[in-house]
Motif scaffolding. Sequence first.
Motif, short mmCIF file in Angstrom:
data_model
loop_
_atom_site.label_atom_id
_atom_site.label_comp_id
_atom_site.label_asym_id
_atom_site.label_seq_id
_atom_site.Cartn_x
_atom_site.Cartn_y
_atom_site.Cartn_z
N TYR A 24 18.83 90.58 111.47
CA TYR A 24 19.03 88.82 110.85
C TYR A 24 20.04 88.47 111.20
CZ TYR A 24 17.26 85.90 107.73
OH TYR A 24 16.74 84.68 107.21
N ASP A 72 21.95 91.07 107.69
CA ASP A 72 21.74 91.43 107.24
C ASP A 72 22.42 91.69 106.24
OD1 ASP A 72 19.34 90.92 105.10
OD2 ASP A 72 17.62 92.32 106.61
N MET A 104 15.02 82.05 111.52
CA MET A 104 14.70 83.26 111.10
C MET A 104 13.70 83.56 109.75
SD MET A 104 16.84 86.38 113.42
CE MET A 104 15.16 87.23 113.55
N ARG A 156 13.38 85.38 105.89
CA ARG A 156 13.64 86.41 104.96
C ARG A 156 12.27 86.12 103.17
NH1 ARG A 156 18.85 89.42 102.91
NH2 ARG A 156 19.21 87.17 101.66
N ASN A 193 11.41 88.98 111.19
CA ASN A 193 12.33 88.74 110.84
C ASN A 193 12.51 86.66 111.40
OD1 ASN A 193 13.11 89.30 108.45
ND2 ASN A 193 14.87 90.37 109.82
#
Length: 237
Positions: free
Chosen positions: A15, A177, A38, A40, A212
């Motif tokens: 990420y 992340d 990207m 989440r 992602n």
Amino acid sequence: MEKLSLKAALGATAYPGRGILIGRSQDGKKAVAAYFIMGRSVNSRNRIFVEDGEGIRTQAFDESKMTDPTLIIYAPVRVLGNKTIVTNGDQTDTIYEMMDKQQTFEQSLRTRRFEPDSPNFTPRISGIMHIEDGNYNFAMSILKRAEDNLDSCNRYTFAYENPAKGEGRFIHTYMGDGDPLPSFVGEPTRVEISGDIDEFTDAAWGSLDADNKVSLFTRFIDIESGKYESRIVNKNK
């Protein structure tokens, strides 16, 4: 600084958030840019890139699922004469408007700070490419919150004159992340650039985390003529 392969740089973390890569093609004839996003959350993943004049903008893939356009909908790429602006937010417009009034890249970004998305306080990353009379240079910027100090913004600019063939610089919002997400640290990473625009695009898209990644934009600009080719890859189709 060690020069990494495109796969190693873009795939170093699952990420990296949003990322900008700027450099020069392997044959030295093209200025190269890439920008990816990207996500989440459902809101972040519900996006695509679409053409907008000489640049691009983000757009909801499914309008019914868009819950908050703030920090989500913006123009990542705009062109001002012989300058191409690439950023991860609406500071694209700030740079465009202020440089059109003869302000510099750095002066324009003095009016902006990191994003107000507590607790992450996502950095604003920006790039500017300048091509004139067969000469090419670029600069990158990151505006990030000082550690443990909400009132302080750290501003870094990195300038690259006559960049080397087959090489670029890569900057992204997060180191990986987490909760909160850790901001990018250090100088933009040296990255190898090879192949034509289609090979480069395929390699970049294939290097990003499959779960992602959301969208990718690439552009190759002929340094002599200023003519360009662009590609857009959207996960949502």
